[in-house]
Write a protein that holds these residues in place. Structure first.
Motif, PDB file in Angstrom:
ATOM      1  N   SER A 109       0.875  -0.894   0.198  1.00 24.39           N
ATOM      2  CA  SER A 109       0.065  -0.082   0.042  1.00 24.39           C
ATOM      3  C   SER A 109       0.754   1.310   0.075  1.00 24.39           C
ATOM      4  O   SER A 109       0.368   2.348   0.370  1.00 24.39           O
ATOM      5  N   GLU A 110       1.989   1.151  -0.411  1.00 20.45           N
ATOM      6  CA  GLU A 110       3.131   2.321  -0.287  1.00 20.45           C
ATOM      7  C   GLU A 110       2.687   3.453  -1.239  1.00 20.45           C
ATOM      8  O   GLU A 110       3.012   4.565  -0.935  1.00 20.45           O
ATOM      9  N   HIS A 111       1.909   3.310  -2.140  1.00 25.04           N
ATOM     10  CA  HIS A 111       1.351   4.439  -3.166  1.00 25.04           C
ATOM     11  C   HIS A 111       0.179   4.931  -2.835  1.00 25.04           C
ATOM     12  O   HIS A 111      -0.385   5.808  -3.133  1.00 25.04           O
ATOM     13  N   ALA A 112      -0.685   4.406  -1.524  1.00 24.96           N
ATOM     14  CA  ALA A 112      -1.758   4.929  -1.132  1.00 24.96           C
ATOM     15  C   ALA A 112      -1.593   5.798   0.097  1.00 24.96           C
ATOM     16  O   ALA A 112      -0.734   5.770   0.746  1.00 24.96           O
ATOM     17  N   LYS A 113      -2.683   6.727   0.188  1.00 23.16           N
ATOM     18  CA  LYS A 113      -2.899   7.363   1.427  1.00 23.16           C
ATOM     19  C   LYS A 113      -3.378   6.712   2.650  1.00 23.16           C
ATOM     20  O   LYS A 113      -2.955   7.059   3.655  1.00 23.16           O
ATOM     21  N   TYR A 114      -4.105   5.860   2.361  1.00 25.40           N
ATOM     22  CA  TYR A 114      -4.444   4.963   3.733  1.00 25.40           C
ATOM     23  C   TYR A 114      -4.348   3.346   3.426  1.00 25.40           C
ATOM     24  O   TYR A 114      -4.730   2.952   2.278  1.00 25.40           O
ATOM     25  N   SER A 149      -6.545   2.863  -0.039  1.00 28.96           N
ATOM     26  CA  SER A 149      -7.416   3.996  -0.325  1.00 28.96           C
ATOM     27  C   SER A 149      -6.503   5.148  -0.993  1.00 28.96           C
ATOM     28  O   SER A 149      -5.495   5.434  -0.347  1.00 28.96           O
ATOM     29  N   GLN A 150      -6.975   5.636  -2.036  1.00 29.15           N
ATOM     30  CA  GLN A 150      -6.562   6.950  -2.680  1.00 29.15           C
ATOM     31  C   GLN A 150      -4.966   6.500  -3.130  1.00 29.15           C
ATOM     32  O   GLN A 150      -4.020   7.240  -2.698  1.00 29.15           O
ATOM     33  N   ALA A 151      -5.057   5.471  -4.066  1.00 29.04           N
ATOM     34  CA  ALA A 151      -3.748   5.138  -4.840  1.00 29.04           C
ATOM     35  C   ALA A 151      -3.293   6.477  -5.676  1.00 29.04           C
ATOM     36  O   ALA A 151      -3.961   6.707  -6.749  1.00 29.04           O
ATOM     37  N   MET A 152      -2.213   7.184  -5.339  1.00 31.26           N
ATOM     38  CA  MET A 152      -1.921   8.253  -6.219  1.00 31.26           C
ATOM     39  C   MET A 152      -1.095   8.142  -7.381  1.00 31.26           C
ATOM     40  O   MET A 152      -0.673   8.997  -8.166  1.00 31.26           O
ATOM     41  N   THR A 153      -0.763   6.618  -7.792  1.00 26.10           N
ATOM     42  CA  THR A 153      -0.209   6.453  -9.026  1.00 26.10           C
ATOM     43  C   THR A 153      -0.546   5.393  -9.655  1.00 26.10           C
ATOM     44  O   THR A 153      -0.843   4.092  -8.734  1.00 26.10           O
ATOM     45  N   PRO A 154      -0.584   4.928 -10.737  1.00 21.37           N
ATOM     46  CA  PRO A 154      -1.111   3.550 -11.399  1.00 21.37           C
ATOM     47  C   PRO A 154       0.070   2.804 -11.381  1.00 21.37           C
ATOM     48  O   PRO A 154      -0.465   1.399 -11.305  1.00 21.37           O
ATOM     49  N   ALA A 155       1.135   2.876 -10.838  1.00 18.14           N
ATOM     50  CA  ALA A 155       2.276   1.848 -10.390  1.00 18.14           C
ATOM     51  C   ALA A 155       1.613   0.894  -9.653  1.00 18.14           C
ATOM     52  O   ALA A 155       2.141   0.172  -9.467  1.00 18.14           O
ATOM     53  N   ALA A 156       0.734   1.467  -8.661  1.00 19.68           N
ATOM     54  CA  ALA A 156       0.394   0.540  -7.636  1.00 19.68           C
ATOM     55  C   ALA A 156      -0.276  -0.605  -8.073  1.00 19.68           C
ATOM     56  O   ALA A 156       0.120  -1.830  -7.648  1.00 19.68           O
ATOM     57  N   TYR A 157      -1.112  -0.408  -9.142  1.00 24.60           N
ATOM     58  CA  TYR A 157      -1.651  -1.584 -10.061  1.00 24.60           C
ATOM     59  C   TYR A 157      -0.807  -2.349 -10.628  1.00 24.60           C
ATOM     60  O   TYR A 157      -0.933  -3.778 -10.747  1.00 24.60           O
ATOM     61  N   VAL A 178      -9.529 -11.833 -12.256  1.00 25.52           N
ATOM     62  CA  VAL A 178      -8.626 -10.810 -11.432  1.00 25.52           C
ATOM     63  C   VAL A 178      -9.641  -9.874 -10.876  1.00 25.52           C
ATOM     64  O   VAL A 178      -9.978  -9.032 -12.015  1.00 25.52           O
ATOM     65  N   ASP A 179      -9.712  -9.673  -9.509  1.00 23.36           N
ATOM     66  CA  ASP A 179     -10.567  -8.320  -8.937  1.00 23.36           C
ATOM     67  C   ASP A 179      -9.176  -7.487  -8.692  1.00 23.36           C
ATOM     68  O   ASP A 179      -8.799  -7.811  -7.707  1.00 23.36           O
ATOM     69  N   VAL A 180      -9.457  -6.200  -9.216  1.00 19.10           N
ATOM     70  CA  VAL A 180      -8.362  -5.014  -8.960  1.00 19.10           C
ATOM     71  C   VAL A 180      -8.791  -4.561  -7.737  1.00 19.10           C
ATOM     72  O   VAL A 180      -8.192  -3.415  -7.289  1.00 19.10           O
ATOM     73  N   GLY A 181      -9.833  -4.607  -7.111  1.00 16.30           N
ATOM     74  CA  GLY A 181     -10.485  -3.909  -5.937  1.00 16.30           C
ATOM     75  C   GLY A 181     -10.595  -2.453  -6.300  1.00 16.30           C
ATOM     76  O   GLY A 181     -10.914  -2.065  -7.111  1.00 16.30           O
ATOM     77  N   GLY A 182     -10.455  -1.682  -4.790  1.00 19.00           N
ATOM     78  CA  GLY A 182     -10.678  -0.308  -4.994  1.00 19.00           C
ATOM     79  C   GLY A 182      -9.364   0.394  -5.032  1.00 19.00           C
ATOM     80  O   GLY A 182      -8.346   0.033  -5.543  1.00 19.00           O
ATOM     81  N   GLY A 183      -9.474   1.565  -4.343  1.00 19.66           N
ATOM     82  CA  GLY A 183      -8.243   2.299  -4.286  1.00 19.66           C
ATOM     83  C   GLY A 183      -8.174   3.471  -5.437  1.00 19.66           C
ATOM     84  O   GLY A 183      -7.240   4.491  -5.333  1.00 19.66           O
TER      85      GLY A 183
END
Length: 210
Positions: A109-114, A149-157, A178-183
């Protein structure tokens, strides 16, 4: 925007706003799949939208809730992140052969705010055995994750999809979903993420590469 640009099925997470009026608007707009996390949400959506596809995506569920969801509300899609949960689902559905079982990966979750990394997700040491066992118990086998939550870059996916690839290779199983979830991020003061289309493009290309 999701219906126009996202290449897969779009699920609405009911916990975000369970208003029946909103659920009807979403249905009329073309959203037919709903991510439900409790029996309250399942009953609400099933009563409001009887033909909706419900996906019980909380990885920890009471056995009674699984049985109620499957036998009384037509729920066939369940997530899990332990062998114990898999055994619970099989028992509660009386060995049903029409299940979609999604094993939840623990991803960064390093790219996410939460972060949600420590909350859910199979232990890496148990993942191979869990995927193999879920493959035997499911009609369609899936892998799911949530980048936070609030993934600030597509690299997270992109990074999460690499984890999916590694899991599939290690377990040597055929995966159907493949379920890519939220964020997916929204614009907030001081937070201006890239356009959603950038996320869709990364998810589509990494999925195709699988």
């Amino acid at each position: 925007q999701f219906l126009d640009g996202f290449p897969g099925d779009v699920l609405y997470a009911v916990k975000a706003n369970p208003s029946p009026e909103l659920l009807r608007i979403l249905w009329d707009s073309g959203i037919t799949h709903f991510d439900v996390a409790s029996m309250g949400e399942i009953r609400l959506v099933h009563q409001t939208l009887p033909d909706a596809v419900l996906c019980f995506m909380h990885p920890v569920k009471a056995e009674e809730a699984i049985a109620d969801a499957y036998f009384n509300h037509g729920v066939k899609t369940f997530s899990l992140d332990t062998i114990e949960e898999l055994e619970k689902i099989v028992r509660a559905t009386k060995g049903a052969t029409d299940l979609n079982l999604l094993v939840r990966l623990r991803v960064s979750s390093e790219h996410a705010k939460y972060s949600l990394a420590s909350k859910f997700g199979a232990e890496p040491s148990e993942l191979k055995a869990l995927l193999m066992a879920a493959r035997q118990a499911s009609d369609a086998l899936g892998i799911c994750f949530h980048v936070g939550s609030q993934a600030m870059t597509p690299a997270a996916y992109a990074e999460a999809m690499e984890r999916v690839r590694d899991a599939i290779i290690e377990a040597a199983v055929t995966v159907d979903i493949v379920d890519v979830g939220g964020g997916f991020p929204s614009s907030y003061p001081g937070m201006e993420p890239p356009p959603l289309e950038a996320y869709f493009q990364v998810i589509h290309s990494t999925f195709e590469a699988l």
